[in-house]
Design a protein around this motif. Structure first.
Motif, PDB file in Angstrom:
ATOM      1  N   SER A 299       9.884  10.073  -2.508  1.00  8.95           N
ATOM      2  CA  SER A 299       9.519   8.845  -3.420  1.00  8.95           C
ATOM      3  C   SER A 299      10.366   7.827  -3.024  1.00  8.95           C
ATOM      4  CB  SER A 299       9.030   8.995  -4.783  1.00  8.95           C
ATOM      5  OG  SER A 299      10.277   9.446  -5.699  1.00  8.95           O
ATOM      6  N   MET A 300      11.756   7.778  -3.684  1.00  5.47           N
ATOM      7  CA  MET A 300      12.587   6.741  -3.418  1.00  5.47           C
ATOM      8  C   MET A 300      12.710   6.430  -1.826  1.00  5.47           C
ATOM      9  SD  MET A 300      13.663   6.065  -6.278  1.00  5.47           S
ATOM     10  CE  MET A 300      15.110   5.082  -5.865  1.00  5.47           C
ATOM     11  N   ILE A 301      12.760   7.429  -0.808  1.00  3.44           N
ATOM     12  CA  ILE A 301      12.817   6.884   0.417  1.00  3.44           C
ATOM     13  C   ILE A 301      11.419   6.229   0.871  1.00  3.44           C
ATOM     14  CG2 ILE A 301      12.758   7.868   2.954  1.00  3.44           C
ATOM     15  CD1 ILE A 301      14.761  10.092   2.112  1.00  3.44           C
ATOM     16  N   LEU A 302      10.317   6.404   0.575  1.00  4.01           N
ATOM     17  CA  LEU A 302       9.004   5.666   0.779  1.00  4.01           C
ATOM     18  C   LEU A 302       9.241   4.444   0.052  1.00  4.01           C
ATOM     19  CD1 LEU A 302       6.366   5.783   2.139  1.00  4.01           C
ATOM     20  CD2 LEU A 302       5.460   7.122   0.143  1.00  4.01           C
TER      21      LEU A 302
ATOM     22  N   LEU B  14       9.996  -2.767   4.667  1.00  3.98           N
ATOM     23  CA  LEU B  14       9.006  -3.441   5.710  1.00  3.98           C
ATOM     24  C   LEU B  14       8.323  -4.699   4.738  1.00  3.98           C
ATOM     25  CD1 LEU B  14       6.996  -0.247   6.676  1.00  3.98           C
ATOM     26  CD2 LEU B  14       8.202  -1.626   8.057  1.00  3.98           C
ATOM     27  N   LEU B  15       8.130  -4.790   3.468  1.00  2.00           N
ATOM     28  CA  LEU B  15       7.651  -5.937   2.944  1.00  2.00           C
ATOM     29  C   LEU B  15       8.698  -6.959   3.105  1.00  2.00           C
ATOM     30  CD1 LEU B  15       5.561  -6.990   0.956  1.00  2.00           C
ATOM     31  CD2 LEU B  15       7.037  -6.432  -1.057  1.00  2.00           C
ATOM     32  N   ILE B  16      10.020  -7.023   3.199  1.00  2.00           N
ATOM     33  CA  ILE B  16      10.845  -8.067   3.323  1.00  2.00           C
ATOM     34  C   ILE B  16      10.853  -8.534   4.814  1.00  2.00           C
ATOM     35  CG2 ILE B  16      13.449  -8.213   3.580  1.00  2.00           C
ATOM     36  CD1 ILE B  16      13.728  -6.657   1.267  1.00  2.00           C
TER      37      ILE B  16
ATOM     38  N   VAL C 271       5.393   4.658  -5.934  1.00  2.00           N
ATOM     39  CA  VAL C 271       5.475   4.378  -7.348  1.00  2.00           C
ATOM     40  C   VAL C 271       4.858   5.691  -7.913  1.00  2.00           C
ATOM     41  CG1 VAL C 271       4.726   3.183  -9.190  1.00  2.00           C
ATOM     42  CG2 VAL C 271       5.707   2.001  -7.419  1.00  2.00           C
ATOM     43  N   GLY C 272       3.604   5.919  -7.483  1.00  2.00           N
ATOM     44  CA  GLY C 272       2.786   7.065  -8.209  1.00  2.00           C
ATOM     45  C   GLY C 272       3.768   8.412  -8.121  1.00  2.00           C
ATOM     46  N   LEU C 273       4.531   8.638  -6.826  1.00  2.00           N
ATOM     47  CA  LEU C 273       5.346   9.882  -6.619  1.00  2.00           C
ATOM     48  C   LEU C 273       6.418   9.949  -7.298  1.00  2.00           C
ATOM     49  CD1 LEU C 273       4.905  10.400  -2.814  1.00  2.00           C
ATOM     50  CD2 LEU C 273       4.280  12.009  -4.643  1.00  2.00           C
TER      51      LEU C 273
ATOM     52  N   LEU D 286       0.724  -1.187   0.060  1.00  2.00           N
ATOM     53  CA  LEU D 286      -0.121  -0.127   0.075  1.00  2.00           C
ATOM     54  C   LEU D 286       0.866   1.224  -0.014  1.00  2.00           C
ATOM     55  CD1 LEU D 286      -2.763  -1.280   2.422  1.00  2.00           C
ATOM     56  CD2 LEU D 286      -3.016  -0.998  -0.013  1.00  2.00           C
ATOM     57  N   LEU D 287       1.905   1.389   0.775  1.00  3.62           N
ATOM     58  CA  LEU D 287       2.841   2.536   0.786  1.00  3.62           C
ATOM     59  C   LEU D 287       3.649   2.560  -0.648  1.00  3.62           C
ATOM     60  CD1 LEU D 287       4.388   2.084   4.320  1.00  3.62           C
ATOM     61  CD2 LEU D 287       2.893   3.579   3.521  1.00  3.62           C
ATOM     62  N   LEU D 288       3.795   1.126  -1.169  1.00  5.71           N
ATOM     63  CA  LEU D 288       4.707   0.938  -2.355  1.00  5.71           C
ATOM     64  C   LEU D 288       3.818   1.833  -3.470  1.00  5.71           C
ATOM     65  CD1 LEU D 288       7.379   0.192  -3.768  1.00  5.71           C
ATOM     66  CD2 LEU D 288       6.056  -2.141  -4.222  1.00  5.71           C
TER      67      LEU D 288
END
Length: 163
Positions: A118-121, A128-130, A98-100, A92-94
């Motif tokens: 956007s890169m930091i997010l 967090l996914l890992i 990606v949009g940004l 959801l954060l990704l």
């Protein structure tokens, strides 16, 4: 009445009858139950295509990226079970990242801080996914990869030494 008009009316009546029959047989509920994430994914893809054809401004890449990632995520969860959201919630954060990111790289008038943010997010969401995936059986895959890398280093190091 004109025979062309009668044929069109007849065709319309047949189409309405088929729609009613297919609805009563459950075809539309099946399609709605399993393919509703396409209602999110397809607009994202269409917005990407419209930008590539230069029909919309780069700001439209922001919702395009979000809709595409969310549509893919919801399609995965709808296909294999919503219990996967326990592990895939960082996507959801990704989607926002990606949009940004797409917006930031395609509009040169924007400050670089948007690109950096956007890169930091995106990196935080992947991290967090890992971490959430480590709670599953993927920890065994990581262990096997580490063992294999250690063996490779030992064998590779031994072949390069000259005794």
């Amino acid at each position: 009445m004109n025979s062309g008009k009668e044929r069109m009316i007849g065709l319309g009546i047949i189409a309405v009858g088929l729609i009613i029959l297919l609805g009563k047989l459950g075809v539309f509920s099946f399609l709605g139950q399993y393919f509703w994430p396409l209602l999110i994914l397809i607009p994202g893809i269409i917005l990407h295509a419209m930008y590539m054809m230069r029909k919309v401004s780069p700001i439209m890449l922001l919702p395009a990226g979000i809709l595409s990632v969310y549509g893919f995520l919801f399609f995965l969860c709808n296909t294999w079970g919503w219990h996967l959201m326990v592990y895939l919630w960082p996507m959801l954060l990704l989607g926002v990242a990606v949009g940004l990111w797409e917006y930031a790289i395609n509009d040169i008038t924007l400050p670089r801080t948007l690109y950096t943010g956007s890169m930091i997010l995106g990196l935080v969401s992947i991290f967090l996914l890992i971490i959430s995936m480590l709670g599953t059986g993927i920890i065994y895959v990581v262990a096997v990869i580490l063992i294999g890398a250690g063996i490779w280093l030992m064998v590779n190091n031994r072949t390069k030494r000259k005794w």
